[in-house]
Design an enzyme around this catalytic site. Structure first.
Site, PDB file in Angstrom:
ATOM      1  N   THR A   1      -7.728  20.809  -4.552  1.00 35.79           N
ATOM      2  CA  THR A   1      -8.371  21.766  -5.451  1.00 35.79           C
ATOM      3  C   THR A   1      -7.375  22.182  -6.532  1.00 35.79           C
ATOM      4  OG1 THR A   1      -7.815  23.532  -3.903  1.00 35.79           O
ATOM      5  CG2 THR A   1     -10.025  22.582  -3.736  1.00 35.79           C
TER       6      THR A   1
ATOM      7  N   THR B   1      -5.937  24.943  -8.308  1.00 35.77           N
ATOM      8  CA  THR B   1      -4.785  25.841  -8.186  1.00 35.77           C
ATOM      9  C   THR B   1      -3.846  25.389  -7.088  1.00 35.77           C
ATOM     10  OG1 THR B   1      -6.108  27.700  -8.988  1.00 35.77           O
ATOM     11  CG2 THR B   1      -4.081  28.237  -7.814  1.00 35.77           C
ATOM     12  N   CYS B   2      -4.409  24.896  -5.993  1.00 35.47           N
ATOM     13  CA  CYS B   2      -3.590  24.438  -4.870  1.00 35.47           C
ATOM     14  C   CYS B   2      -2.708  23.265  -5.279  1.00 35.47           C
ATOM     15  CB  CYS B   2      -4.486  24.030  -3.706  1.00 35.47           C
ATOM     16  SG  CYS B   2      -5.642  25.314  -3.177  1.00 35.47           S
ATOM     17  N   SER B   3      -3.259  22.365  -6.094  1.00 30.81           N
ATOM     18  CA  SER B   3      -2.538  21.146  -6.480  1.00 30.81           C
ATOM     19  C   SER B   3      -1.594  21.358  -7.649  1.00 30.81           C
ATOM     20  CB  SER B   3      -3.541  20.040  -6.843  1.00 30.81           C
ATOM     21  OG  SER B   3      -4.312  19.671  -5.726  1.00 30.81           O
TER      22      SER B   3
ATOM     23  N   LEU C   1       1.054  24.516  -3.849  1.00 22.92           N
ATOM     24  CA  LEU C   1       1.861  23.560  -3.085  1.00 22.92           C
ATOM     25  C   LEU C   1       3.107  23.092  -3.844  1.00 22.92           C
ATOM     26  CD1 LEU C   1       2.335  21.659  -0.650  1.00 22.92           C
ATOM     27  CD2 LEU C   1       0.770  20.034  -1.747  1.00 22.92           C
TER      28      LEU C   1
END
Length: 253
Positions: free
Chosen positions: A50, A52-54, A58
């Protein structure tokens, strides 16, 4: 309604057995194995791949991993209500080798935290709310839970906020990028120097798009490799070795 950070601090993490695939082999991983006798930073997110996560969550934890370890953190765990195959693929694509990926596929851990939320409006089913926490010997020492509002807030669970909590004077290293050429011995030497100094770096190898012309346009040089630290050109293998030789004696290799 989401629990408050204060309500969770001082409590033990939920006792759960995760179905993980370290080294491409199925293995049960318990919360005791993850947390007992250790200081661990956990960051949880809605899902692999997703936006923001990518793009932020992370990558920044992976980048700051050496700084966390220098400040007493034994491991950094990424938790998501995804299966082991998805997290494994995401980790490989993100080159996030400094992070321990834990698939909470059934949402048992996240539900135990009180942070399992309904994302059916996006077709996601049940997912984790975004948060981070510092866990010491299985006890939650500090929680950062994103505010309970519309969308996917990303305000307090980031790596920099956690690092500042652990040590307000921590000075994380600048990001490092190296333009390299496959089979180049000088590139191998530069990589060895970076790794010996515990530097997390992004390697961009020569291909059809990263040509010598591109290298010259970006760095002004035509020899491989060319290394950048914090937006500043350091140069070739000799320059990289000289750069770290000028550091404190403890870091000289």
């Amino acid at each position: 309604m989401l629990p408050s950070a204060e309500a969770l601090e001082g409590k033990p993490v939920p006792r759960v057995t995760f179905k993980a695939r370290p080294n491409d082999q199925w293995r049960d991983v318990t919360t005791d194995e993850l947390f007992k006798g250790k200081t661990v930073v956990v960051f949880a997110l809605p899902g692999a791949f997703t936006p923001t996560c990518s793009s932020a969550h992370l990558p920044r934890y992976n980048e700051l991993a050496p700084a966390f370890r220098e400040n007493g953190v034994d491991d950094i765990v990424c938790m998501a209500v995804n299966d082991a195959f998805v997290l494994q693929s995401w980790q490989a694509g993100q080159e996030a080798g400094n992070i321990t990926m834990i698939p909470d596929g059934n949402g048992d851990f996240t539900e135990g935290m009180g942070l399992l939320v309904d994302k059916r409006d996006l077709g996601f089913g049940k997912r984790s709310w975004r948060y981070s926490m510092l866990v010491k010997d299985g006890i939650i020492a500090k929680m950062f839970i994103e505010p309970d509002k519309e969308g996917d807030p990303f305000e307090v669970s980031d790596a920099d906020t956690m690092l500042r909590y652990i040590n307000p004077d921590a000075a994380p290293r600048e990001p490092v990028v190296m333009f390299s050429k496959p089979g180049c011995p000088f590139c191998a030497r530069a990589k060895a120097v970076l790794k010996a100094n515990g530097i997390v770096f992004t390697d961009i190898p020569q291909d059809a798009k990263i040509t010598t012309s591109v290298l010259r346009a970006v760095s002004g040089g035509t020899t491989w490799p060319q290394v950048f630290i914090g937006g500043k050109l350091i140069g070739d293998a000799e320059a990289v070795a000289a750069h770290f030789a000028r550091q404190a004696p403890a870091e000289v290799n």
